[in-house]
Design a protein around this motif. Structure first.
Motif, short mmCIF file in Angstrom:
data_model
loop_
_atom_site.label_atom_id
_atom_site.label_comp_id
_atom_site.label_asym_id
_atom_site.label_seq_id
_atom_site.Cartn_x
_atom_site.Cartn_y
_atom_site.Cartn_z
N VAL A 58 -4.60 -4.24 -0.03
CA VAL A 58 -5.23 -4.55 1.53
C VAL A 58 -4.19 -3.14 2.33
O VAL A 58 -5.04 -2.58 2.59
N PHE A 59 -3.03 -3.38 1.86
CA PHE A 59 -2.10 -2.71 3.38
C PHE A 59 -2.27 -1.11 2.09
O PHE A 59 -2.34 -0.53 3.43
N MET A 60 -1.94 -1.02 1.86
CA MET A 60 -2.06 0.69 1.51
C MET A 60 -3.19 0.76 1.51
O MET A 60 -3.51 2.00 1.72
N GLN A 61 -4.59 0.71 0.89
CA GLN A 61 -6.09 1.47 2.16
C GLN A 61 -6.01 1.20 2.97
O GLN A 61 -6.21 2.56 3.49
N GLU A 62 -5.09 0.15 4.23
CA GLU A 62 -5.10 1.26 5.13
C GLU A 62 -4.23 1.47 5.51
O GLU A 62 -4.25 2.79 6.34
N LEU A 63 -3.25 1.91 4.92
CA LEU A 63 -2.30 2.93 4.81
C LEU A 63 -2.78 3.88 4.66
O LEU A 63 -2.87 5.33 5.70
N GLU A 181 -3.70 8.90 -2.74
CA GLU A 181 -4.38 9.47 -2.78
C GLU A 181 -5.87 9.06 -3.72
O GLU A 181 -7.04 8.87 -4.31
N GLN A 182 -5.69 8.17 -4.67
CA GLN A 182 -6.27 6.91 -5.61
C GLN A 182 -7.08 6.65 -4.61
O GLN A 182 -8.50 6.53 -4.87
N PHE A 183 -6.97 6.36 -3.10
CA PHE A 183 -7.94 5.95 -2.29
C PHE A 183 -9.05 6.99 -1.60
O PHE A 183 -9.79 6.16 -0.91
N GLN A 184 -8.88 8.09 -1.62
CA GLN A 184 -9.33 8.84 -0.99
C GLN A 184 -9.62 9.96 -2.02
O GLN A 184 -10.85 10.68 -1.39
#
Length: 185
Positions: A58-63, A181-184
Motif C-alpha cells: 500500500v505504501f509503495m503504491q501511494e509513493l 515502475e511495476q505499479f505504473q
C-alpha cells in the motif's frame, strides 16, 4: 492531500558519504551506482525483487502515485541535559489525526520494513513544502504522548521533561523508484 511539491535543501550523510541535493518527490536516495563527490559507492542491495507484505505494498503504491509522504517521530528530551534525547515512537505516519497507537505502530512497522529493504528514505531534517503538518502536531496520539511526559515529570528520576515531535518526509530511493515502475505499467 498533494505531496508533489519540493522539499527543502539539505546536506546529509548516507552510506558514509555526504550528499548535498534538493530533496523532492523526484529525488532519490541510495541506489546502486549512486555518485558522490568522493567516489562511486558500491552496490549495497540484493538484486532480487523484495517481497512486500500488504501494508508495505500500500505504501509503495501511494509513493508511486504521490512521490513523497509526510512522516513524524516522537522524541523525549531533557531541558536541562541536552544530550538526553530518546526516540519514543517512529516512524509515525497518519491518515487521520485520530489514528490510534495500534494503527500507527502497524504503519510504522511497514515503513521500517521498506527502509530495511532499501526502498524508502525517512528524513526528519526535511519537510514537504506544500503540506500542512497540523494533522500530526494536533493528533490525539501526540497529545497523549505529551500528557504521558507531563505525568512522568512528577516522578523522581524521570530522565525527560519535554515531548517533541520531529516532522519529516518519506521518499523513494532509486531502488524504490525502480520497484514502483511495476505499479505504473
Amino acid at each position: 492531500m498533494n505531496n508533489n511539491g519540493q522539499v527543502t535543501k539539505s546536506a546529509h550523510k548516507h552510506h558514509g558519504h555526504t550528499h548535498t541535493h534538493t530533496h523532492g518527490c523526484s529525488s532519490g536516495g541510495c541506489g546502486c551506482s549512486s555518485q558522490t563527490a568522493e567516489q562511486e559507492t558500491a552496490c549495497c542491495h540484493s538484486h532480487k525483487p523484495p517481497v512486500l507484505d500488504p501494508q508495505e505494498t500500500v505504501f509503495m503504491q501511494e509513493l508511486a502515485q504521490r512521490g513523497c509522504l509526510p512522516v513524524s517521530r516522537y522524541i523525549l528530551s531533557s531541558s536541562s541535559e541536552k544530550e538526553v534525547r530518546f526516540e519514543m515512537l517512529a516512524p509515525v505516519y497518519m491518515n487521520d489525526p485520530s489514528d490510534g497507537m495500534e494503527t500507527v505502530k502497524e504503519k510504522g512497522a511497514a515503513l521500517k520494513g521498506l527502509k530495511e529493504k532499501g526502498l524508502i528514505s525517512l528524513d526528519y531534517e526535511l519537510r514537504l513544502s506544500d503540506y500542512d503538518y497540523t494533522s500530526y502536531t494536533d493528533a490525539a496520539l501526540f497529545a497523549y504522548f505529551k500528557d504521558t511526559v507531563e505525568e512522568g515529570k512528577k516522578r523522581p528520576g524521570f530522565l525527560g521533561d519535554t515531548a517533541e515531535i520531529e516532522l519529516g518526509v518519506i521518499t523513494l530511493t532509486d531502488a524504490g523508484k525502480r520497484f514502483t515502475e511495476q505499479f505504473q505499467e
